[in-house]
Design a protein around this motif. Structure first.
Motif, PDB file in Angstrom:
ATOM      1  N   ALA A   1       0.816  -1.214   0.000  1.00 55.06           N
ATOM      2  CA  ALA A   1       0.000   0.000   0.000  1.00 55.06           C
ATOM      3  C   ALA A   1       0.845   1.257   0.000  1.00 55.06           C
ATOM      4  CB  ALA A   1      -0.942  -0.008   1.203  1.00 55.06           C
ATOM      5  N   GLU A   2       1.982   1.211   0.718  1.00 56.75           N
ATOM      6  CA  GLU A   2       2.811   2.400   0.901  1.00 56.75           C
ATOM      7  C   GLU A   2       4.025   2.412  -0.015  1.00 56.75           C
ATOM      8  OE1 GLU A   2       3.743   1.807   5.019  1.00 56.75           O
ATOM      9  OE2 GLU A   2       1.625   1.721   5.579  1.00 56.75           O
ATOM     10  N   ALA A   3       4.122   1.460  -0.947  1.00 54.03           N
ATOM     11  CA  ALA A   3       5.401   1.178  -1.595  1.00 54.03           C
ATOM     12  C   ALA A   3       5.410   1.387  -3.104  1.00 54.03           C
ATOM     13  CB  ALA A   3       5.840  -0.247  -1.258  1.00 54.03           C
ATOM     14  N   LEU A   4       4.526   2.197  -3.655  1.00 58.41           N
ATOM     15  CA  LEU A   4       4.625   2.507  -5.073  1.00 58.41           C
ATOM     16  C   LEU A   4       5.966   3.196  -5.338  1.00 58.41           C
ATOM     17  CD1 LEU A   4       3.372   2.663  -7.914  1.00 58.41           C
ATOM     18  CD2 LEU A   4       2.426   4.901  -7.254  1.00 58.41           C
ATOM     19  N   GLY A   5       6.759   2.631  -6.255  1.00 56.24           N
ATOM     20  CA  GLY A   5       8.073   3.190  -6.541  1.00 56.24           C
ATOM     21  C   GLY A   5       9.192   2.609  -5.711  1.00 56.24           C
ATOM     22  N   SER A   6       8.909   1.579  -4.912  1.00 53.69           N
ATOM     23  CA  SER A   6       9.933   0.922  -4.092  1.00 53.69           C
ATOM     24  C   SER A   6      10.328  -0.414  -4.728  1.00 53.69           C
ATOM     25  CB  SER A   6       9.415   0.684  -2.670  1.00 53.69           C
ATOM     26  OG  SER A   6       9.195   1.909  -2.000  1.00 53.69           O
ATOM     27  N   TRP A   7      11.642  -0.678  -4.745  1.00 49.45           N
ATOM     28  CA  TRP A   7      12.185  -1.848  -5.439  1.00 49.45           C
ATOM     29  C   TRP A   7      13.187  -2.563  -4.544  1.00 49.45           C
ATOM     30  CZ3 TRP A   7      11.154  -2.627 -10.862  1.00 49.45           C
ATOM     31  CH2 TRP A   7      10.402  -1.600 -11.458  1.00 49.45           C
ATOM     32  N   ARG A   8      13.274  -3.859  -4.700  1.00 53.11           N
ATOM     33  CA  ARG A   8      14.326  -4.667  -4.072  1.00 53.11           C
ATOM     34  C   ARG A   8      14.904  -5.609  -5.128  1.00 53.11           C
ATOM     35  NH1 ARG A   8      16.334  -6.793   0.759  1.00 53.11           N
ATOM     36  NH2 ARG A   8      14.894  -5.643   2.105  1.00 53.11           N
ATOM     37  N   ASP A   9      16.219  -5.563  -5.278  1.00 54.55           N
ATOM     38  CA  ASP A   9      16.907  -6.463  -6.218  1.00 54.55           C
ATOM     39  C   ASP A   9      16.287  -6.416  -7.611  1.00 54.55           C
ATOM     40  OD1 ASP A   9      18.567  -7.348  -4.125  1.00 54.55           O
ATOM     41  OD2 ASP A   9      17.079  -8.840  -3.515  1.00 54.55           O
ATOM     42  N   GLY A  10      15.867  -5.225  -8.042  1.00 55.17           N
ATOM     43  CA  GLY A  10      15.339  -5.066  -9.385  1.00 55.17           C
ATOM     44  C   GLY A  10      13.893  -5.459  -9.574  1.00 55.17           C
ATOM     45  N   THR A  11      13.212  -5.834  -8.499  1.00 58.64           N
ATOM     46  CA  THR A  11      11.790  -6.191  -8.566  1.00 58.64           C
ATOM     47  C   THR A  11      10.981  -5.197  -7.757  1.00 58.64           C
ATOM     48  OG1 THR A  11      12.259  -8.548  -8.848  1.00 58.64           O
ATOM     49  CG2 THR A  11      10.069  -7.968  -8.051  1.00 58.64           C
ATOM     50  N   HIS A  12       9.887  -4.702  -8.338  1.00 63.69           N
ATOM     51  CA  HIS A  12       9.033  -3.752  -7.634  1.00 63.69           C
ATOM     52  C   HIS A  12       8.265  -4.454  -6.524  1.00 63.69           C
ATOM     53  CE1 HIS A  12       5.835  -0.821  -6.866  1.00 63.69           C
ATOM     54  NE2 HIS A  12       6.607   0.072  -7.452  1.00 63.69           N
ATOM     55  N   CYS A  13       8.105  -3.784  -5.408  1.00 69.94           N
ATOM     56  CA  CYS A  13       7.318  -4.337  -4.303  1.00 69.94           C
ATOM     57  C   CYS A  13       5.908  -4.668  -4.791  1.00 69.94           C
ATOM     58  CB  CYS A  13       7.249  -3.328  -3.150  1.00 69.94           C
ATOM     59  SG  CYS A  13       8.818  -3.092  -2.305  1.00 69.94           S
ATOM     60  N   GLY A  14       5.439  -5.833  -4.384  1.00 64.01           N
ATOM     61  CA  GLY A  14       4.141  -6.315  -4.831  1.00 64.01           C
ATOM     62  C   GLY A  14       4.228  -7.375  -5.900  1.00 64.01           C
ATOM     63  N   LEU A  15       5.455  -7.617  -6.426  1.00 65.13           N
ATOM     64  CA  LEU A  15       5.601  -8.563  -7.533  1.00 65.13           C
ATOM     65  C   LEU A  15       6.497  -9.745  -7.192  1.00 65.13           C
ATOM     66  CD1 LEU A  15       5.846  -6.050 -10.494  1.00 65.13           C
ATOM     67  CD2 LEU A  15       3.909  -7.509  -9.893  1.00 65.13           C
ATOM     68  N   PHE A  16       6.795  -9.935  -5.918  1.00 65.64           N
ATOM     69  CA  PHE A  16       7.556 -11.116  -5.505  1.00 65.64           C
ATOM     70  C   PHE A  16       6.647 -12.324  -5.356  1.00 65.64           C
ATOM     71  CE2 PHE A  16      10.436  -7.730  -4.327  1.00 65.64           C
ATOM     72  CZ  PHE A  16      11.699  -8.265  -4.580  1.00 65.64           C
ATOM     73  N   GLY A  17       5.489 -12.118  -4.742  1.00 65.46           N
ATOM     74  CA  GLY A  17       4.559 -13.206  -4.500  1.00 65.46           C
ATOM     75  C   GLY A  17       3.544 -13.337  -5.614  1.00 65.46           C
ATOM     76  N   ALA A  18       2.475 -14.052  -5.326  1.00 62.58           N
ATOM     77  CA  ALA A  18       1.428 -14.267  -6.324  1.00 62.58           C
ATOM     78  C   ALA A  18       0.731 -12.969  -6.694  1.00 62.58           C
ATOM     79  CB  ALA A  18       0.406 -15.271  -5.796  1.00 62.58           C
ATOM     80  N   MET A  19       0.536 -12.091  -5.706  1.00 61.37           N
ATOM     81  CA  MET A  19      -0.135 -10.814  -5.937  1.00 61.37           C
ATOM     82  C   MET A  19       0.409  -9.782  -4.965  1.00 61.37           C
ATOM     83  SD  MET A  19      -4.156 -11.868  -6.509  1.00 61.37           S
ATOM     84  CE  MET A  19      -4.437 -10.561  -7.704  1.00 61.37           C
ATOM     85  N   GLY A  20       0.207  -8.514  -5.307  1.00 60.84           N
ATOM     86  CA  GLY A  20       0.500  -7.408  -4.409  1.00 60.84           C
ATOM     87  C   GLY A  20      -0.590  -6.362  -4.528  1.00 60.84           C
ATOM     88  N   THR A  21      -0.705  -5.522  -3.529  1.00 55.97           N
ATOM     89  CA  THR A  21      -1.742  -4.491  -3.549  1.00 55.97           C
ATOM     90  C   THR A  21      -1.144  -3.128  -3.252  1.00 55.97           C
ATOM     91  OG1 THR A  21      -2.302  -4.737  -1.203  1.00 55.97           O
ATOM     92  CG2 THR A  21      -3.489  -6.136  -2.774  1.00 55.97           C
ATOM     93  N   LEU A  22      -1.748  -2.094  -3.855  1.00 53.73           N
ATOM     94  CA  LEU A  22      -1.357  -0.705  -3.664  1.00 53.73           C
ATOM     95  C   LEU A  22      -2.535   0.086  -3.104  1.00 53.73           C
ATOM     96  CD1 LEU A  22       0.374  -0.080  -7.129  1.00 53.73           C
ATOM     97  CD2 LEU A  22       1.518  -0.539  -4.954  1.00 53.73           C
TER      98      LEU A  22
END
Length: 396
Positions: A191-212
């Motif tokens: 929810a708070e992480a639009l524009g946040s990345w780890r190891d080249g992957t945007h938050c919300g895209l590591f698991g099956a789904m993410g939410t903003l």
């Protein structure tokens, strides 16, 4: 200490006035096409949950995050609830999540009739601690006829729900490894992480789904609003269908093949979102510069430190957070209260972190593991004014 903290705040925020306070995080539409895009909705009459701005908003979210699919909905809580449902969470299940989060994370679980199960956090990221998750599962989880259950409650453990706190990415590779080892679907509360990345992957895209979330205090706001992100086309299609009352396409007939929700984001709100997404790189750079300015201002202030961007990450710095470092959290909490009172009297609207979820009466009976880090950290944290327009020249 209080005087030094206030001086550092004035150095970054400028002079404050109780009659015109400096808020925690304010929306800003200057320098965008918001007026023109909203006027297009009004002129064409497309103001509800259909229209070209909804589709464009979803496309822009995919471009900004690298997601294959985005589904825009009415708020972040709805996004969480819908995603949990899509991942198979049902009434009576348990979902593992941190106690250090806004109440919506737990509420979305409860809205489905499921039960939050709290697990401890890391002191660095403030997100779920993978070791604590592993230890908690080893302590209470067992497989019965292929179903992972809590041996103490008998309930199915249905999902893992980490949160990217204040926009700082949680330890996602390690959390994903734990989830996969135990056969748990992973949903990210980004929810708070639009524009946040780890190891080249945007938050919300590591698991099956993410939410903003696009609430009024977020980096991008649509007034309300939220979205689901996924790289799974079947989940995306199902999310779109269930969030539109599960209505089957037909020129006039009203046929529905499932119990759905009326969750879709209105075109009018999506137009606001598109206007700000076009400005996202500048906003992210402004947030980074603001965080750097705070770091310089607080560099010489004893007894406090800023919550740092995790290694190998690029945070959006949604909220700049101060941590009181007194050995005793009770002493840190007392120091924080003095600063809160002095700052509010001056018109600087600082905020403590949320009440830990397991300390709320509504979730006091929820299952939980040991929570020493969360209970130590929560009394220490203080969020500082973080609107990107605090920078000089913003919007000029």
């Amino acid at each position: 200490m209080t005087d030094a903290i206030l001086q550092a705040l004035r150095q970054v925020c400028g002079p404050a006035d109780p009659a015109q306070p400096v808020a925690l995080h304010e929306p800003d539409f200057r320098g965008t096409e918001a007026w023109a895009y909203v006027r297009d909705c009004l002129d064409t009459g497309w103001v509800s949950t259909a229209g070209r701005w909804v589709s464009r908003f979803e496309q822009e979210l995919c471009t900004a995050t690298g997601a294959a699919h985005a589904v825009a909905v009415s708020n972040g809580t709805v996004a969480l609830r819908l995603a949990l449902h899509l991942l198979g969470v049902r009434a009576g299940d348990e979902v593992l999540l941190p106690p250090l989060s806004f109440v919506a994370t737990a509420n979305a679980v409860a809205h489905l009739g499921a039960v939050p199960h709290f697990v401890d956090v890391e002191p660095g990221t403030l997100g779920l601690d993978p070791r604590a998750v592993q230890q908690r599962l080893e302590a209470v989880a067992e497989r019965r006829e292929g179903v992972l259950r809590n041996r103490d409650t008998g309930r199915r453990i249905a999902a893992l729900l980490p949160v990217h706190v204040f926009g700082h990415p949680a330890a996602m590779p390690e959390l994903l490894a734990v989830a996969q080892a135990w056969g748990l679907p992973l949903l990210e509360d980004a929810a708070e992480a639009l524009g946040s990345w780890r190891d080249g992957t945007h938050c919300g895209l590591f698991g099956a789904m993410g939410t903003l979330s696009f609430n009024g205090n977020k980096l991008i706001t649509t007034g309300g609003g939220g979205a689901l992100l996924t790289n799974n086309p079947e989940l995306a299609q199902r999310a779109r269908h269930l969030s539109t009352t599960a209505k089957l396409p037909h020129p006039w007939a009203f046929e529905h093949d499932a119990v759905g929700w009326n969750d879709r984001l209105p075109n009018l709100n999506a137009a606001l979102g598109v206007a700000q997404l076009e400005d996202l790189p500048r906003r992210l750079e402004a947030k980074r510069q603001l965080a750097e300015r705070y770091a310089a201002a607080f560099a010489g202030v004893a007894g406090v430190e800023l919550v740092a961007e995790p290694p190998d990450c690029r945070s959006n710095h949604w909220l700049v957070s101060l941590r009181f470092t007194a050995p005793d959290p009770t002493e840190a909490e007392a120091q924080r209260l003095v600063v809160l009172e002095a700052a509010h009297a001056e018109g600087l609207l600082l905020r403590p972190v949320w009440t830990l979820l397991h300390q709320l009466p509504i979730y006091a009976q929820a299952p939980r593991g040991p929570l020493p880090v969360a209970e130590d950290q929560a009394p220490r944290l203080l969020n500082l004014p973080s609107s990107p327009q605090l920078l000089e020249g913003w919007g000029a």
